[in-house]
Scaffold this motif. Structure first.
Motif: not given
Length: 292
Positions: A158-160, A162, A240, A262, A264, A266, A287, A289-291
């Motif tokens: 799963r990619r995030y 910031m 970040d 950005t 990034e 995962g 998820d 928290k970061l989305n």
């Protein structure tokens, strides 16, 4: 041996009556009588005798009651443990993370996670991103968190992303600016992230595109170290947003940086195995928290 037969036997002993036992169990009196008869047939000796119109355990029944109670106690504990495991209230979760997430992202998440699950134990392992990726085939952790890119041959990811911020020492000359750019920052000393990170190349790219030079004076491995150096007045940096927030108590001034850079990361787990109930619950928290 059928657990239901043992439960019926225990109820009759406790209530000294088939009728009372049936009421307590929510079944009919003939059903309890049948269960007792089946149990006596199975064990090969009588469990009760009548005394004064009430049932009384035989000497063998007394001994059997003690053993049956012990077994049923273990069954009750097993059922409770099963419910806790099913609902993610028991077990052990191991998370391997690169240092930045281990310092700034995970502590509040893990604290909230275990506060909701008193029966859960969590172990955090902190390693460099490339090491975290290599650990997974050994099954030494449930969830890995590392900087992108991640080799996806054996994992689901799963990619995030910031958006990074520029941080300044307290009372810096640019502290009043609402947005910081390469043109504004070029003349000031900078604390650079180490070249092993993804961010330094992006920083150099935007400064080169703007036609200005970086004035790097110190290079450091971790975002936490960058924050400490900036707070001490060494120079400005780009980190970040979670690291900037985590170290805001040092007096750091954080500002949006343009153009956007950005950072990034995962979260990943073994491709050939679904995440455990605990791992899935933590991934959902990550998820949010970061989305969110």
């Amino acid at each position: 041996m059928d657990v239901k037969l043992l439960e019926a036997f225990r109820a009759v002993v406790d209530h000294r009556s088939v009728t009372a036992a049936a009421t307590a169990m929510g079944v009919t009196q003939p059903a309890v009588s049948t269960q007792i008869a089946r149990l006596e047939e199975a064990v090969g000796f009588p469990l009760f005798e009548r005394a004064g119109g009430r049932l009384k355990p035989t000497p063998e029944g007394v001994l059997f009651y003690a053993e049956a109670s012990r077994v049923l106690g273990e069954v009750d504990r097993l059922q409770a443990a099963t419910m806790q495991i099913r609902e993610g209230q028991s077990g052990r979760l191991v998370i391997a993370s690169h240092p930045s997430a281990a310092i700034s992202l995970l502590p509040p998440l893990v604290a909230a996670f275990v506060a909701e699950r008193p029966g859960v134990a969590v172990r955090l392992i902190s390693r460099h991103s490339d090491v975290v990726s290599q650990l997974l085939p050994t099954e030494s952790f449930d969830i890995g968190i590392a900087e992108l890119p991640i080799d996806e041959t054996q994992v689901e990811v799963r990619r995030y992303g910031m958006r990074c911020v520029a941080i300044l020492p307290p009372r810096h000359a640019l502290a009043s600016r609402r947005v910081l750019t390469p043109q504004l920052l070029a003349e000031y000393p900078m604390v650079m992230p180490a070249r092993s990170h993804q961010v330094p190349n992006r920083i150099r790219g935007v400064f080169s595109a703007a036609g200005v030079q970086l004035n790097g004076v110190v290079e450091a491995e971790f975002f936490a170290t960058l924050c400490g150096l900036v707070a001490a007045g060494t120079g400005w940096s780009i980190v970040d947003p979670l690291s900037a927030q985590n170290f805001a108590h040092l007096g750091l001034v954080a500002r949006p940086f343009e153009p956007a850079i950005t950072y990034e990361i995962g979260a990943f787990w073994r491709r050939d195995r679904e995440p455990s109930v605990l791992a899935a619950a933590f991934l959902e928290m990550l998820d949010n928290k970061l989305n969110g």
